[in-house]
Design a protein around this motif. Structure first.
Motif, mmCIF file in Angstrom:
data_model
loop_
_atom_site.group_PDB
_atom_site.id
_atom_site.type_symbol
_atom_site.label_atom_id
_atom_site.label_comp_id
_atom_site.label_asym_id
_atom_site.label_seq_id
_atom_site.Cartn_x
_atom_site.Cartn_y
_atom_site.Cartn_z
ATOM 1 N N TYR A 14 0.854 -1.185 0.000
ATOM 2 C CA TYR A 14 0.000 0.000 0.000
ATOM 3 C C TYR A 14 0.892 1.237 0.000
ATOM 4 O O TYR A 14 1.923 1.249 0.656
ATOM 5 C CB TYR A 14 -0.896 0.033 1.235
ATOM 6 N N LEU A 15 0.461 2.261 -0.689
ATOM 7 C CA LEU A 15 1.168 3.545 -0.736
ATOM 8 C C LEU A 15 2.644 3.334 -1.097
ATOM 9 O O LEU A 15 3.541 3.912 -0.467
ATOM 10 C CB LEU A 15 1.042 4.273 0.618
ATOM 11 N N THR A 22 3.352 0.348 3.096
ATOM 12 C CA THR A 22 3.132 -0.799 3.985
ATOM 13 C C THR A 22 3.079 -2.060 3.134
ATOM 14 O O THR A 22 2.265 -2.147 2.215
ATOM 15 C CB THR A 22 1.769 -0.694 4.704
ATOM 16 N N ALA A 24 1.743 -5.388 2.562
ATOM 17 C CA ALA A 24 0.602 -6.157 3.077
ATOM 18 C C ALA A 24 0.729 -7.634 2.694
ATOM 19 O O ALA A 24 0.364 -8.504 3.476
ATOM 20 C CB ALA A 24 -0.701 -5.583 2.536
ATOM 21 N N PRO A 43 -3.854 -13.511 12.085
ATOM 22 C CA PRO A 43 -4.051 -12.401 13.015
ATOM 23 C C PRO A 43 -4.356 -11.103 12.271
ATOM 24 O O PRO A 43 -4.145 -11.006 11.060
ATOM 25 C CB PRO A 43 -2.713 -12.309 13.751
ATOM 26 N N SER A 44 -4.836 -10.130 13.006
ATOM 27 C CA SER A 44 -5.166 -8.835 12.429
ATOM 28 C C SER A 44 -3.922 -8.245 11.752
ATOM 29 O O SER A 44 -2.825 -8.315 12.293
ATOM 30 C CB SER A 44 -5.655 -7.937 13.563
ATOM 31 N N GLY A 47 -3.033 -9.561 6.299
ATOM 32 C CA GLY A 47 -3.194 -9.369 4.851
ATOM 33 C C GLY A 47 -4.410 -10.069 4.270
ATOM 34 O O GLY A 47 -4.569 -10.131 3.050
ATOM 35 N N LYS A 48 -5.306 -10.551 5.129
ATOM 36 C CA LYS A 48 -6.467 -11.332 4.656
ATOM 37 C C LYS A 48 -7.377 -10.490 3.754
ATOM 38 O O LYS A 48 -7.751 -10.935 2.675
ATOM 39 C CB LYS A 48 -7.274 -11.870 5.854
ATOM 40 N N SER A 49 -7.732 -9.295 4.225
ATOM 41 C CA SER A 49 -8.636 -8.457 3.420
ATOM 42 C C SER A 49 -7.973 -8.088 2.099
ATOM 43 O O SER A 49 -8.623 -8.082 1.048
ATOM 44 C CB SER A 49 -8.997 -7.176 4.160
ATOM 45 N N THR A 50 -6.702 -7.800 2.150
ATOM 46 C CA THR A 50 -5.987 -7.434 0.922
ATOM 47 C C THR A 50 -6.027 -8.605 -0.070
ATOM 48 O O THR A 50 -6.311 -8.413 -1.256
ATOM 49 C CB THR A 50 -4.528 -7.050 1.260
HETATM 50 P P1 ADP Z 1 -6.152 -8.313 7.760
HETATM 51 O O1 ADP Z 1 -7.372 -8.346 6.891
HETATM 52 O O2 ADP Z 1 -5.503 -9.650 7.917
HETATM 53 O O3 ADP Z 1 -6.384 -7.649 9.078
HETATM 54 P P2 ADP Z 1 -5.226 -6.260 5.913
HETATM 55 O O4 ADP Z 1 -5.186 -6.857 4.556
HETATM 56 O O5 ADP Z 1 -6.395 -5.399 6.262
HETATM 57 O O6 ADP Z 1 -5.045 -7.431 6.996
HETATM 58 O O7 ADP Z 1 -3.929 -5.382 6.139
HETATM 59 C C1 ADP Z 1 -2.605 -5.838 5.866
HETATM 60 C C2 ADP Z 1 -1.641 -4.686 6.104
HETATM 61 O O8 ADP Z 1 -1.899 -3.652 5.147
HETATM 62 C C3 ADP Z 1 -1.778 -4.040 7.466
HETATM 63 O O9 ADP Z 1 -0.496 -3.656 7.885
HETATM 64 C C4 ADP Z 1 -2.638 -2.824 7.208
HETATM 65 O O10 ADP Z 1 -2.358 -1.805 8.133
HETATM 66 C C5 ADP Z 1 -2.207 -2.438 5.806
HETATM 67 N N1 ADP Z 1 -3.327 -1.801 5.048
HETATM 68 C C6 ADP Z 1 -4.534 -2.345 4.795
HETATM 69 N N2 ADP Z 1 -5.294 -1.518 4.046
HETATM 70 C C7 ADP Z 1 -4.543 -0.421 3.819
HETATM 71 C C8 ADP Z 1 -4.738 0.812 3.097
HETATM 72 N N3 ADP Z 1 -5.891 1.041 2.459
HETATM 73 N N4 ADP Z 1 -3.735 1.701 3.098
HETATM 74 C C9 ADP Z 1 -2.576 1.463 3.729
HETATM 75 N N5 ADP Z 1 -2.301 0.332 4.410
HETATM 76 C C10 ADP Z 1 -3.268 -0.594 4.457
#
Ligand code: ADP
Length: 286
Positions: A14-15, A22, A24, A43-44, A47-50
């Motif tokens: 990301y970014l 970050t 992911a 764990p939170s 990277g699951k949502s990504t």
């Molecule tokens: P999970 O779903 O397992 O909690 P995410 O996929 O949400 O994990 O996030 C993985 C990493 O990417 C984390 O470090 C999170 O802070 C970062 N992250 C997620 N979405 C964004 C975003 N839109 N911009 C910047 N960093 C992000």
């Protein structure tokens, strides 16, 4: 077993190229087979949502990685992402992010209308989707979306995705924040969708009891990498490894292990409540 989604060596920053970059995903893997309930856990921040965003082309691999879903290579700029988005329904963690029309019926009808269905077909599809998720058509169709309860919003968001008639339904934390009854209802619904409607389901979950109850297979993501994948029972059998990933173990499994440690010769394979009950009953009547 037919492989419908195959994600290999998926990377995502990301970014990128900014001071806030970050990482992911750093080589994540995921397979989803036709007709299964697959779980993606970790764990939170793992990277699951990504990774879920890669499964319907919201994110696509660039220089590295390989994603093939329903035969489409999403890294290929010529792949048919519009069709893929219809085939893969994504239900986000926060349902209010998904509801954008003023009335429930319009919100659920949005996808079918985009697909160019006739008025009758749209109504029929909305009726079907609402009935599946347990929202009574006459009661809810004209209700303002903002007036729904949290559980109803979740159902409406799910109905809106189902109305697109997807083949794969991917849900991010489908039951987070729901009470036990609400959770059970969603579980029943997901089983129904798999067993009666022929959908394949991918579940992102932090609730290992839920995963033990529902999932055929589990993929464990940790710091952007896939560290384990396999049948649910086999993945949970390695308790130390699961704990090392910062994950809970299914409560039923913990109970049989505690009873075993206390001297009851109970079978240690149980991971669901029903299996634990059976194992304890067997041990006590032996
Ligand atoms: P999970 O779903 O397992 O909690 P995410 O996929 O949400 O994990 O996030 C993985 C990493 O990417 C984390 O470090 C999170 O802070 C970062 N992250 C997620 N979405 C964004 C975003 N839109 N911009 C910047 N960093 C992000």
């Amino acid at each position: 077993m037919t492989l419908i989604a195959e994600l290999r060596d998926v990377q995502h920053v990301y970014l990128a190229n900014t001071p806030l970059a970050t990482v992911a995903l750093r080589g994540a893997e995921l397979s989803v087979y036709q007709g299964e309930i697959a779980a993606l856990v970790g764990p939170s921040g793992a990277g699951k949502s990504t990774l879920l965003h890669f499964i319907n082309g919201l994110l696509r691999p660039h220089a590295t990685g390989h994603v093939r879903v329903f035969g489409q290579d999403t890294g290929d700029p010529h792949s048919d992402i519009v069709t893929l988005r219809q085939q893969v329904g994504l239900v986000f963690q926060y349902p209010h992010q998904q509801l954008f029309e003023r009335f429930v019926g319009d919100d659920i009808a949005y996808g079918p209308r985009q697909q160019g269905l006739s008025h009758e077909q749209v109504t029929e599809t909305v009726r079907w989707a609402m009935q599946i998720v347990g929202l009574d058509f006459d009661t809810f169709v004209d209700r303002p979306t903002f007036s729904l309860s949290g559980g109803e919003m979740r159902r409406a968001a799910l109905a809106g995705v189902l109305a697109m008639r997807p083949r794969l339904l991917a849900l991010d934390e489908a039951t987070a924040g729901l009470d036990p009854r609400g959770r059970r209802e969603i579980h029943r619904l997901l089983r129904h969708l798999r067993d009666e409607e022929g959908l394949t389901i991918l579940l992102v979950s932090n609730d290992m009891d839920e995963v033990a109850e529902l999932a055929d297979r589990v993929t464990v993501l940790y710091e952007g990498q896939t560290l384990a994948q396999g049948f649910t029972r086999e993945v949970f059998a390695d308790r130390q490894r699961i704990a090392a990933y910062g994950l809970d173990l299914p409560a039923a499994g913990e109970i049989v292990h505690a009873l075993h440690a206390a001297g009851l010769a109970v079978d240690l394979g149980a991971i669901t409540v029903a299996e634990a009950e059976e194992a304890i009953w067997q041990a006590m009547t032996r």
